[in-house]
Design an enzyme around this catalytic site. Structure first.
Site, PDB file in Angstrom:
ATOM      1  N   LYS A  22      45.255   5.184  37.924  1.00 16.15           N
ATOM      2  CA  LYS A  22      44.866   6.527  38.364  1.00 16.15           C
ATOM      3  C   LYS A  22      43.731   6.422  39.388  1.00 16.15           C
ATOM      4  O   LYS A  22      43.626   7.238  40.298  1.00 16.15           O
ATOM      5  CB  LYS A  22      44.436   7.386  37.173  1.00 16.15           C
ATOM      6  CG  LYS A  22      45.626   7.820  36.326  1.00 16.15           C
ATOM      7  CD  LYS A  22      45.249   8.844  35.274  1.00 16.15           C
ATOM      8  CE  LYS A  22      46.499   9.331  34.557  1.00 16.15           C
ATOM      9  NZ  LYS A  22      46.236  10.426  33.619  1.00 16.15           N
ATOM     10  N   GLU A 137      54.313  -3.843  30.338  1.00 20.76           N
ATOM     11  CA  GLU A 137      55.357  -3.570  31.337  1.00 20.76           C
ATOM     12  C   GLU A 137      54.927  -2.414  32.236  1.00 20.76           C
ATOM     13  O   GLU A 137      54.530  -1.361  31.749  1.00 20.76           O
ATOM     14  CB  GLU A 137      56.666  -3.196  30.627  1.00 20.76           C
ATOM     15  CG  GLU A 137      57.814  -2.902  31.592  1.00 20.76           C
ATOM     16  CD  GLU A 137      59.065  -2.377  30.887  1.00 20.76           C
ATOM     17  OE1 GLU A 137      60.009  -3.151  30.728  1.00 20.76           O
ATOM     18  OE2 GLU A 137      59.072  -1.189  30.482  1.00 20.76           O
TER      19      GLU A 137
HETATM   20  P1  0O2 Z   1      61.360   3.420  25.683  1.00 20.48           P
HETATM   21  O1  0O2 Z   1      59.949   3.271  25.332  1.00 20.48           O
HETATM   22  O2  0O2 Z   1      62.078   4.327  24.761  1.00 20.48           O
HETATM   23  O3  0O2 Z   1      61.575   3.761  27.108  1.00 20.48           O
HETATM   24  P2  0O2 Z   1      66.734  -3.087  27.092  1.00 20.48           P
HETATM   25  O4  0O2 Z   1      67.557  -4.204  26.607  1.00 20.48           O
HETATM   26  O5  0O2 Z   1      67.225  -2.476  28.387  1.00 20.48           O
HETATM   27  O6  0O2 Z   1      66.509  -2.022  26.061  1.00 20.48           O
HETATM   28  P3  0O2 Z   1      64.537  -4.906  27.830  1.00 20.48           P
HETATM   29  O7  0O2 Z   1      65.482  -6.047  27.886  1.00 20.48           O
HETATM   30  O8  0O2 Z   1      63.313  -5.040  27.022  1.00 20.48           O
HETATM   31  O9  0O2 Z   1      65.258  -3.567  27.360  1.00 20.48           O
HETATM   32  O10 0O2 Z   1      64.018  -4.618  29.253  1.00 20.48           O
HETATM   33  P4  0O2 Z   1      64.471  -3.668  30.387  1.00 20.48           P
HETATM   34  O11 0O2 Z   1      65.935  -3.573  30.490  1.00 20.48           O
HETATM   35  O12 0O2 Z   1      63.727  -4.128  31.558  1.00 20.48           O
HETATM   36  O13 0O2 Z   1      64.009  -2.220  29.930  1.00 20.48           O
HETATM   37  C1  0O2 Z   1      62.884  -1.859  29.248  1.00 20.48           C
HETATM   38  C2  0O2 Z   1      62.649  -0.388  29.453  1.00 20.48           C
HETATM   39  O14 0O2 Z   1      63.197   0.065  30.709  1.00 20.48           O
HETATM   40  C3  0O2 Z   1      63.313   0.520  28.441  1.00 20.48           C
HETATM   41  O15 0O2 Z   1      62.544   0.619  27.305  1.00 20.48           O
HETATM   42  C4  0O2 Z   1      63.359   1.843  29.187  1.00 20.48           C
HETATM   43  O16 0O2 Z   1      62.096   2.465  29.247  1.00 20.48           O
HETATM   44  C5  0O2 Z   1      63.727   1.377  30.564  1.00 20.48           C
HETATM   45  N1  0O2 Z   1      65.183   1.322  30.696  1.00 20.48           N
HETATM   46  C6  0O2 Z   1      65.943   0.220  30.829  1.00 20.48           C
HETATM   47  N2  0O2 Z   1      67.233   0.552  30.956  1.00 20.48           N
HETATM   48  C7  0O2 Z   1      67.296   1.891  30.906  1.00 20.48           C
HETATM   49  C8  0O2 Z   1      68.383   2.852  30.994  1.00 20.48           C
HETATM   50  O17 0O2 Z   1      69.563   2.506  31.127  1.00 20.48           O
HETATM   51  N3  0O2 Z   1      68.048   4.161  30.898  1.00 20.48           N
HETATM   52  C9  0O2 Z   1      66.763   4.585  30.741  1.00 20.48           C
HETATM   53  N4  0O2 Z   1      66.551   5.901  30.656  1.00 20.48           N
HETATM   54  N5  0O2 Z   1      65.734   3.725  30.638  1.00 20.48           N
HETATM   55  C10 0O2 Z   1      65.996   2.397  30.728  1.00 20.48           C
HETATM   56  P5  0O2 Z   1      63.110   1.110  25.903  1.00 20.48           P
HETATM   57  O18 0O2 Z   1      63.120  -0.007  24.960  1.00 20.48           O
HETATM   58  O19 0O2 Z   1      64.373   1.861  26.067  1.00 20.48           O
HETATM   59  O20 0O2 Z   1      61.952   2.003  25.386  1.00 20.48           O
HETATM   60  P1  0O2 Z   2      46.850  16.386  35.547  1.00 20.66           P
HETATM   61  O1  0O2 Z   2      45.634  17.245  35.634  1.00 20.66           O
HETATM   62  O2  0O2 Z   2      48.002  17.125  34.933  1.00 20.66           O
HETATM   63  O3  0O2 Z   2      47.208  15.712  36.832  1.00 20.66           O
HETATM   64  P2  0O2 Z   2      46.606  11.539  29.782  1.00 20.66           P
HETATM   65  O4  0O2 Z   2      45.969  10.847  28.622  1.00 20.66           O
HETATM   66  O5  0O2 Z   2      47.024  12.946  29.480  1.00 20.66           O
HETATM   67  O6  0O2 Z   2      45.756  11.455  31.018  1.00 20.66           O
HETATM   68  P3  0O2 Z   2      49.169  10.377  29.287  1.00 20.66           P
HETATM   69  O7  0O2 Z   2      48.774  10.051  27.910  1.00 20.66           O
HETATM   70  O8  0O2 Z   2      49.908   9.305  29.998  1.00 20.66           O
HETATM   71  O9  0O2 Z   2      47.881  10.731  30.154  1.00 20.66           O
HETATM   72  O10 0O2 Z   2      49.933  11.732  29.288  1.00 20.66           O
HETATM   73  P4  0O2 Z   2      51.284  12.167  29.974  1.00 20.66           P
HETATM   74  O11 0O2 Z   2      51.690  13.434  29.322  1.00 20.66           O
HETATM   75  O12 0O2 Z   2      52.259  11.061  29.913  1.00 20.66           O
HETATM   76  O13 0O2 Z   2      50.912  12.517  31.479  1.00 20.66           O
HETATM   77  C1  0O2 Z   2      50.163  11.694  32.308  1.00 20.66           C
HETATM   78  C2  0O2 Z   2      49.962  12.377  33.638  1.00 20.66           C
HETATM   79  O14 0O2 Z   2      51.201  12.478  34.323  1.00 20.66           O
HETATM   80  C3  0O2 Z   2      49.398  13.747  33.483  1.00 20.66           C
HETATM   81  O15 0O2 Z   2      48.494  13.906  34.543  1.00 20.66           O
HETATM   82  C4  0O2 Z   2      50.610  14.637  33.680  1.00 20.66           C
HETATM   83  O16 0O2 Z   2      50.245  15.886  34.214  1.00 20.66           O
HETATM   84  C5  0O2 Z   2      51.416  13.836  34.664  1.00 20.66           C
HETATM   85  N1  0O2 Z   2      52.847  14.117  34.601  1.00 20.66           N
HETATM   86  C6  0O2 Z   2      53.708  13.906  33.581  1.00 20.66           C
HETATM   87  N2  0O2 Z   2      54.937  14.272  33.913  1.00 20.66           N
HETATM   88  C7  0O2 Z   2      54.872  14.735  35.179  1.00 20.66           C
HETATM   89  C8  0O2 Z   2      55.850  15.238  36.105  1.00 20.66           C
HETATM   90  O17 0O2 Z   2      57.035  15.347  35.814  1.00 20.66           O
HETATM   91  N3  0O2 Z   2      55.383  15.600  37.344  1.00 20.66           N
HETATM   92  C9  0O2 Z   2      54.084  15.495  37.718  1.00 20.66           C
HETATM   93  N4  0O2 Z   2      53.702  15.841  38.950  1.00 20.66           N
HETATM   94  N5  0O2 Z   2      53.140  15.013  36.871  1.00 20.66           N
HETATM   95  C10 0O2 Z   2      53.545  14.625  35.622  1.00 20.66           C
HETATM   96  P5  0O2 Z   2      46.925  13.801  34.362  1.00 20.66           P
HETATM   97  O18 0O2 Z   2      46.416  12.935  35.452  1.00 20.66           O
HETATM   98  O19 0O2 Z   2      46.589  13.374  32.985  1.00 20.66           O
HETATM   99  O20 0O2 Z   2      46.423  15.260  34.537  1.00 20.66           O
END
Ligand code: 0O2
Ligand code: 0O2
Length: 207
Positions: A22, A137
């Protein structure tokens, strides 16, 4: 297994990486006209997901620190595809962690249609017992890729990983549409950035 104790360094790493990434975003905002980082999110994998992945990938509890590489996960979301390379290069040249693996799911999309660039890093974190190297990651993707992945992830959760063929086919088409959207936006990137620059200057003038 005391999960709270085990996960403590991961919580620390996720918080540190969040501050650092950030911070990069803020610096881009101050110093340049365009930040390659749109936003940053981060999480520690929930214990239930860790257990599920251990079972699915047949990972023994003694090996999770090395084999389960996304316990600490950070996501950097960019506006344009080009921004991804920029961020990857910057992250690779940093001295506060080491990139140990790169997975380019942008040029090599997954079977599902998933696109993203993954960096697996080894991050030295200070604990009360001294330094510990923690694996984390970093996922780098565009807004369009993120939109697709978020929706696909919800469906996977709903169908417990067995999305019906009909929906899976639609998702693949949606992935191609998202890719096309990224390509089209890249072509008018300069126009968009110019507009955003004008908008920002205009806003600042009215303060
Ligand atoms: P989470 O936290 O639910 O997102 P894999 O065998 O693909 O499950 P690997 O071998 O550990 O995982 O590594 P890889 O393929 O690099 O992917 C790790 C993470 O990438 C996943 O975490 C997802 O966040 C994202 N990812 C990978 N493939 C896909 C996909 O087909 N669709 C989506 N939406 N995300 C994907 P996890 O374990 O799903 O956890
Ligand atoms: P701001 O003021 O909204 O920019 P956190 O502990 O809340 O700082 P965390 O735990 O990762 O962070 O929370 P989360 O919900 O995953 O969101 C992290 C940041 O990504 C937040 O910004 C969200 O507003 C932003 N975010 C999540 N999804 C989206 C999206 O779809 N679009 C956009 N533009 N922003 C997204 P900040 O910096 O915390 O606060």
């Amino acid at each position: 297994m005391n999960w709270r104790t085990f996960l403590a360094p991961y919580v620390q790493v996720v918080e540190e990486l969040k501050v650092k990434l950030k911070g990069m975003r803020a610096q881009f905002e101050y110093e340049t006209n365009h930040s390659p980082i749109e936003f940053v999110t981060a999480r520690v994998k929930p214990i239930s997901s860790i257990k599920e992945k251990m079972k699915r990938k047949n990972i023994h509890i003694d090996n999770i620190e090395t084999e389960l590489q996304d316990i600490a996960g950070v996501r950097v979301v960019c506006q344009f595809v080009d921004d991804i390379d920029d961020i990857v290069e910057r992250l690779k040249s940093r001295n506060d962690f080491e990139v140990i693996e790169e997975r380019d799911y942008i040029n090599h999309k997954k079977e599902s249609g998933y696109r993203s660039y993954h960096l697996i890093i080894s991050y030295p974190v200070e604990t009360i017992h001294g330094e510990k190297k923690v694996i984390a990651e970093i996922q780098i993707r565009t807004l369009a890729m993120n939109f697709w992945a978020t929706n696909e992830h919800s469906l996977n959760y709903k169908y417990e990983g067995r999305i019906p063929e009909r929906i899976r086919a639609r998702l693949k088409r949606a992935a191609e549409a998202a890719f096309k959207l990224d390509e089209e936006m890249s072509k008018i990137k300069d126009e968009i950035q110019e507009a955003q620059r004008i908008f920002r200057t205009d806003k600042n003038n009215h303060k």
